[in-house]
Design a protein around this motif. Structure first.
Motif, short mmCIF file in Angstrom:
data_model
loop_
_atom_site.label_atom_id
_atom_site.label_comp_id
_atom_site.label_asym_id
_atom_site.label_seq_id
_atom_site.Cartn_x
_atom_site.Cartn_y
_atom_site.Cartn_z
N ASN A 21 0.80 -1.24 0.00
CA ASN A 21 0.00 0.00 0.00
C ASN A 21 0.83 1.28 0.00
OD1 ASN A 21 -2.48 -1.35 0.03
ND2 ASN A 21 -2.35 -1.57 2.24
N ASP A 22 2.16 1.16 0.13
CA ASP A 22 2.98 2.36 0.14
C ASP A 22 3.81 2.49 -1.13
OD1 ASP A 22 2.12 3.24 2.51
OD2 ASP A 22 3.87 2.64 3.68
N HIS B 52 5.42 3.47 -4.39
CA HIS B 52 5.41 4.73 -5.13
C HIS B 52 4.72 4.57 -6.48
CE1 HIS B 52 6.90 8.66 -6.30
NE2 HIS B 52 7.27 8.15 -7.45
N ILE C 63 2.02 2.68 -7.03
CA ILE C 63 0.74 2.07 -6.66
C ILE C 63 0.90 0.64 -6.15
CG2 ILE C 63 -1.62 1.54 -7.37
CD1 ILE C 63 -1.28 3.75 -9.49
N ASP C 64 1.22 -0.30 -7.07
CA ASP C 64 1.33 -1.67 -6.59
C ASP C 64 2.38 -2.49 -7.34
OD1 ASP C 64 0.07 -1.95 -8.98
OD2 ASP C 64 -1.76 -2.85 -8.20
#
Ligand SMILES: Cc1cc2nc3c(=O)[nH]c(=O)nc-3n(C[C@H](O)[C@H](O)[C@H](O)COP(=O)(O)OP(=O)(O)OC[C@H]3O[C@@H](n4cnc5c(N)ncnc54)[C@H](O)[C@@H]3O)c2cc1C
Lengths: 138, 677
Positions: free
Chosen positions: A71-72, A74, A76-77
């Motif tokens: 979830n962090d 940079h 998105i996923d």
């Protein structure tokens, strides 16, 4: 040979979280053994399995991939792709008879300099305990 | 369009690499641990290295002069700066080599400080050996670098603001005042958001609508600002500077051009339903404006409750309207907008206890939420500001507030503090006390968070001047007397270490702020990251608080996280400033780290399209064959597609497969030699 085995570990660090975490480990003077060589990539999702295989084939004793926490990311996923590949890769290593502990995926945030040093210390210690990869495995 | 992939064809201009290595002492930061002279000497023996030097401070003017001189005098075409982290000085040295006439992407940095000398302070020999390895990795990679130019994308000078609470209104006003065309999209019939529903505002007690209504009117009059109320964004694609947005205008069944807002229709309408704006307490007609200050002041027919639209005979409003504005045949209308920047201000929803048993909200009429209380004490509300309790319409004399309902509750899975509930409870306690000083008020709390300007003062005032009682402890059980409707609260008062039972006439739940339902579709359309609490995530928690992972998209107000009005306004102004800066520059520069596809190898399997976080890759028919195509401006350069491609048909500029492989090999060159690979 009673000289201590000195493993060589290749670490892929994503630019935004874990490379920043590695920088923070330095800024905070957290010490870890000089056995790792960091390769900077933009995202942990960039790490192609062939990089890992090639590193082990050319003599690395362990490979570490680090990225942003779930979830962090940079991007998105992108780290989700890294996680999926890591799962697959661990199984693959088991199948070809290489200790899966030689490959690791860790989430390290830019604020986690302490964790970065801890992960490296632990990995070097664990891989040292494993010893070199038996050459017939390569 | 895929970029011509120079890198894969030659190693940058086709010339033999002539590499300069500059090893920085950084005073004693590196030089105190790593033997820089020795390292520089070792580097000079690597094939392709023409110059190798150690410098006291590479980033100083002297150091940079030395690098530039070497480029010019020795004709260097690759530069390896072995100093601190590229995260710190990459731009410095890129500029430095560019000034000397070299493409900036022919410079790379090797991190000898943060990732070597500082973490191996007690092992100078090993650190020196590692430094040599790291430089070899850099040198080998530098041979494969190619000349790149940053991309520029044009920025459409138009802004879309989604959500028209106080945050969205302020942001839209500010952008429009700077001269940019601005669209303000609001899903409800009127702009205003939650603030329009509030009575007074903490900590100063200004009347909410009195300070909000002028801003709403200003928005409706502002040149360049177009309000699209009762409308929703249904699709967004594109990228920074060039977003394509589809807005659906829902039918009001009233011609906005003809309606003058006189309200004759409402008088004649025979249908009465609970008014959402009054949180169900007051009533409205099927043709309505949610509140008198609504902007735009245009009537809306609620199709679900209108007799005519439900197929029964009526037509009362159409008959009453002197301007012939009623149009039962109206259809949804789609608008296609092209905008350069997007500001998301979709606000929050309040927590509503869903399960039975949560503080008896569903069991007892006299347990209400704070939002309901706001309407019950509001002079423009359903009771004209006269506080009465729902069960018997009597004035409550004993009122309890329960804090942290749907906030800081691990059992509910809601960890965050909603930041406004302590203060709004105090504000409302004060208002009630001002009306009737005889009312007994108790606030059940966990911790009081009175952190803002003037907050602690309000906390002091309502204890000392108004005699509001603060009880530390979370109520365990509420029981309602079926006859009187009174509520007994059983709680452990932790400061007294005692379990008490107290009776109240009315209980107000200080409900927390949650991510709004309206945010979700927008978040999905743009693939925006959320933080663990579910609110939209900013790019950096401290230094980039209103930017997002998507260039050109900004967030403000409670869409980003719970906050009060002043903070929402401040953030809104920040987004307006950022968006305007981008539009004033009219061009946006992006790093050229994009993915690039080799058509000859691509088999059109589409794995890359699945992993791309930005939808930047599409499959397209190219002369009868399906091929993956990268939209450069959408590509953020993560490289995930390159790693996913089973054909190795995708590569990433500046982080190519060959470059990364060269680093791996260089790092392991001793091992290979020793192991007899
Ligand atoms: C009971 C209570 C009392 C409060 N009292 C105070 C106070 O006294 N002082 C103070 O400073 N703060 C107070 N607050 C906080 C205050 O309400 C917020 O700070 C403020 O309303 C935030 O404004 P906003 O514009 O971010 O969000 P909102 O007011 O929630 O506005 C968001 C808007 O976006 C619209 N929207 C959502 N999704 C979409 C979509 N997809 N498309 C189009 N439109 C969309 C919504 O309809 C809404 O109009 C209180 C909050 C509560 C719950």
């Amino acid at each position: 040979m009673d000289e201590e085995f000195n493993p060589k570990i290749i670490a892929f660090c994503c630019n935004w979280c874990s490379y920043a975490g590695a920088d923070l480990a330095g800024v905070s003077r957290f010490q870890y053994p000089p056995n790792i060589r960091i390769i900077r990539v933009m995202c942990s999702g960039r790490v192609d399995l062939s990089f890992v295989i090639e590193a082990l084939r050319q003599g690395a004793d362990g490979v570490l991939v680090t990225g942003c926490h779930p979830n962090d990311c940079h991007y998105i996923d992108g780290n989700k792709s890294a996680a999926l590949r890591a799962e697959f890769f661990t199984e693959f290593l088991e199948e070809i008879g290489i200790e899966p502990e030689r490959f690791r995926l860790e989430w390290i945030a830019g604020s986690e300099g302490e964790k970065f040093a801890r992960v490296i210390n632990k990995m070097v210690e664990d891989v040292r305990a494993l010893g070199p990869i038996r050459s017939d495995d390569k | 369009m895929a970029m011509p992939n120079a890198e894969l064809k030659d190693n940058g201009g086709g010339t033999e690499p002539k590499i300069g290595v500059f090893v920085c002492h950084c005073g004693t930061n590196i030089g105190g641990v790593v033997d820089c002279e020795k390292v520089a000497k070792a580097a000079s023996t690597i094939e392709g290295v023409a110059v190798s030097k150690d410098l006291k401070y590479a980033c100083s003017d002297l150091g940079q002069d030395e690098i530039q001189k070497a480029i010019k005098e020795e004709g260097l075409n690759r530069i390896v700066v072995a100093s601190c982290s590229p995260r710190l000085h990459e731009f410095t040295f890129r500029n430095c080599v560019e000034e000397a006439g070299l493409n900036p992407y022919f410079m790379i940095m090797v991190n000898l400080r943060e990732q070597c000398s500082w973490v191996h302070m007690k092992e100078p020999e090993d650190a020196t050996a590692k430094a040599s390895d790291l430089i070899r990795m850099g040198v080998e990679r530098s041979k494969l670098l190619s000349s790149l130019s940053p991309r520029e994308v044009a920025v459409e000078p138009t802004c879309l603001v989604i959500g028209a609470g106080i945050a969205g209104i302020q942001a839209a006003l500010d952008v429009a005042q700077k001269g940019f065309k601005t669209y303000l999209v609001e899903k409800e019939p009127s702009i205003g958001g939650h603030m329009a529903q509030l009575d007074k505002t903490f900590p100063t007690g200004d009347c909410a609508i009195c300070i909000l209504a002028p801003k709403m009117v200003e928005a409706s009059r502002q040149k360049n600002l177009e309000i699209l109320a009762y409308s929703e964004v249904v699709d967004i694609d594109g990228y920074v500077g060039n977003f394509n947005v589809k807005v659906r205008m829902k039918p009001r069944y009233v011609d906005e051009e003809k309606c003058v807002g006189c309200g004759v229709c409402t008088e004649k309408c025979p249908v009465k339903v609970p008014n959402e704006f009054d949180v169900g307490f007051g009533m409205r007609k099927a043709i309505y404006v949610p509140f008198p200050q609504a902007v735009p002041l245009k009537y809306t027919i609620d199709a679900e409750n209108c007799r005519q639209l439900q197929g029964k005979k009526c037509g009362a409003c159409a008959k009453a309207c002197i301007n012939d504005a009623i149009d039962y045949e109206q259809q949804p209308r789609d608008l296609d907008l092209k905008v350069g920047t997007i500001i998301i201000a979709t606000g929050f929803d309040t927590y509503i206890p869903m399960k039975k048993g949560v503080y008896s909200y569903w069991e007892s009429e006299n347990v209400i939420t704070a939002m309901e209380l706001e309407r019950l004490i509001n002079a423009a509300g359903p009771t004209g500001g006269h506080l009465i309790r729902p069960s018997d319409k009597t004035e409550p004399k004993r009122i309890a507030f329960i804090q942290c309902v749907g906030s800081r509750n691990h059992k509910l899975g809601i960890q965050h503090c909603s930041r406004v509930c302590c203060m709004y409870a105090m504000k409302n306690a004060q208002i009630i006390k001002e009306h009737d000083p005889e009312t007994d008020i108790a606030i059940y709390y966990n911790d009081i968070r009175a952190f803002g300007k003037g907050f602690e003062e309000l906390y002091h005032r309502i204890r000392m001047d108004y005699g509001v009682e603060f009880i530390r402890g979370r109520p365990a059980r509420l029981t309602t007397d079926p006859e009187t409707g009174n509520i007994t609260i059983r709680a452990e008062e932790t400061l007294l270490a005692k379990i008490t039972e107290r009776d109240f006439d009315l209980v107000v739940l200080s409900v927390g702020l949650l991510p709004s339902q309206g945010t979700m579709p927008i978040q999905k359309m743009l693939s925006l990251p959320t933080s663990p609490d579910g609110f939209l995530q900013e790019l950096h928690p401290k230094l980039r608080p209103i930017e997002t992972a998507i260039d050109g998209v900004f967030i403000c107000g409670c869409a980003q996280g719970p906050k009060d009005i002043p903070d929402s306004v401040a953030q809104a102004k920040a987004t307006a400033s950022e968006a305007s800066t981008l539009m004033i520059r009219s061009k946006h520069v992006v790093e050229p780290l994009t993915a690039s596809i080799n058509d000859e190898l691509c088999v059109g399997c589409g794995l890359c399209t699945d992993v791309c976080p930005y939808g930047a890759i599409e499959l397209q028919d190219k002369d009868g064959q399906i091929k993956a195509v990268v939209t450069e401006a959408l590509c953020h350069g993560c490289g995930t597609c390159a790693a996913a491609c089973p054909q190795r048909a995708i590569d990433q500029l500046q982080f190519s497969n060959r470059q990364i492989m060269s680093e791996i090999s260089a790092a392991l060159s001793h091992e290979k030699a020793a192991g007899g690979e």
